[in-house]
Write an enzyme that holds these catalytic residues in place. Structure first.
Site, short mmCIF file in Angstrom:
data_model
loop_
_atom_site.label_atom_id
_atom_site.label_comp_id
_atom_site.label_asym_id
_atom_site.label_seq_id
_atom_site.Cartn_x
_atom_site.Cartn_y
_atom_site.Cartn_z
N GLY A 53 27.95 -18.00 9.27
CA GLY A 53 28.11 -16.80 10.08
C GLY A 53 29.26 -16.77 11.09
N TRP A 55 32.42 -15.97 10.67
CA TRP A 55 33.23 -14.74 10.55
C TRP A 55 32.43 -13.54 11.05
CZ3 TRP A 55 37.25 -13.93 6.15
CH2 TRP A 55 38.16 -15.00 6.15
N ASP A 72 24.82 -13.04 2.15
CA ASP A 72 24.99 -14.37 1.57
C ASP A 72 23.68 -14.76 0.88
OD1 ASP A 72 27.18 -16.85 2.26
OD2 ASP A 72 25.26 -17.46 1.46
N ASP A 113 34.92 -15.08 2.88
CA ASP A 113 35.30 -16.48 3.05
C ASP A 113 34.42 -17.37 2.18
OD1 ASP A 113 37.01 -18.40 4.31
OD2 ASP A 113 35.34 -19.02 5.60
N LYS A 153 39.25 -15.56 0.61
CA LYS A 153 39.69 -16.93 0.35
C LYS A 153 39.73 -17.22 -1.14
CE LYS A 153 36.84 -20.37 1.41
NZ LYS A 153 36.16 -21.18 2.42
#
Length: 198
Positions: A53, A55, A72, A113, A153
Site C-alpha cells: 500500500g 503507492w 490487489d 507497481d 512497472k
C-alpha cells in the site's frame, strides 16, 4: 558471504520506515510524479496491484481530495485507511473485479507497481511482468478519462518497445523511465503514458 542490497536496508528503505510507508517503492512514484506531473489535485486514481500500500498511501497524502481505488490479491497494510479510499481484494483479471472497478471510474490516473512472484528464471519473470503491464494498459484504455495519465512497472526484456508503441496509440506521449530509487541491480523500469487521447 556478503549481503546483497535486497537483504540490507538502504537509504530508501530507511526513509520509507521514517515516513511510515510500508515499502521503499513509494519514492519511485514520487520521482515519476516529480518528473511527469501525473498526480493532479482532486483526481480519481486507480492503483492496481497495490499491496502492501505504499503507492496508495502516497496518493492519499498528495491528492488534495479526490478518491483512490486500490486493488490487489493481498490486503493493504492495516494502517492504511481513509474515507476517500476504496479497496477491493481480488484478481484484477476477473470479470467481477473489473466491473467493481469500472463502477468507481472513470479515472484521471491509473498506476500499477505490481510485480509477479519471481522464480529466478528471467525469461519466466519478464513474461509474467509483461502480462501484468498488458493488464494495466487494458484498464487505462478502458477506464481512463481523456487527458488521463498512466504509469506501470515492467521487468526489462525487450518487450517495452512493443508496449510503448501500443501506448502511443492511446496517449499523446509514452516513454520508459527508471527512477533513482530502483535498486542498481534491478532490471525493472516504468512505462509512462501522458494524456489519454480523447
Amino acid at each position: 558471504m556478503s549481503q546483497n542490497s535486497y537483504e540490507k536496508p538502504d537509504f530508501w528503505s530507511k526513509k520509507a520506515f521514517a515516513e511510515n510507508y510500508p515499502a521503499r517503492s513509494v519514492y519511485k512514484l514520487a520521482e515519476i510524479d516529480e518528473k511527469f506531473g501525473i498526480i493532479k489535485n482532486n483526481s480519481v486514481v486507480l492503483d492496481l496491484g497495490s499491496a502492501p500500500g505504499s503507492w496508495t498511501l502516497f496518493l492519499l497524502r498528495n491528492l488534495g481530495g479526490g478518491k483512490v481505488v486500490s486493488c490487489d490479491l493481498n490486503p493493504l497494510s492495516k494502517a492504511i485507511a481513509a474515507e476517500n479510499l476504496i479497496f477491493f481484494q481480488g484478481d484484477l483479471n476477473s470479470k467481477e473485479i473489473r466491473e467493481k472497478i469500472r463502477e468507481q471510474g472513470p479515472f484521471d490516473l491509473v498506476v500499477c507497481d505490481a510485480a509477479p512472484p519471481t522464480t529466478g528464471n528471467r525469461t519466466v519473470d519478464t513474461a509474467r511482468s509483461e502480462s501484468l503491464v498488458e493488464m494495466a494498459i487494458w484498464y487505462a484504455e478502458n477506464m481512463l478519462k481523456p487527458g488521463g495519465n498512466f504509469a506501470a512497472k515492467i521487468f526489462q526484456s525487450g518487450a517495452e518497445q512493443r508496449l510503448l508503441l501500443k501506448m502511443r496509440q492511446i496517449f499523446s506521449s509514452a516513454k520508459a523511465f527508471k527512477p533513482k530509487a530502483c535498486r542498481k541491480e534491478s532490471f525493472e523500469t516504468y512505462l509512462i503514458g501522458i494524456q489519454r487521447r480523447g
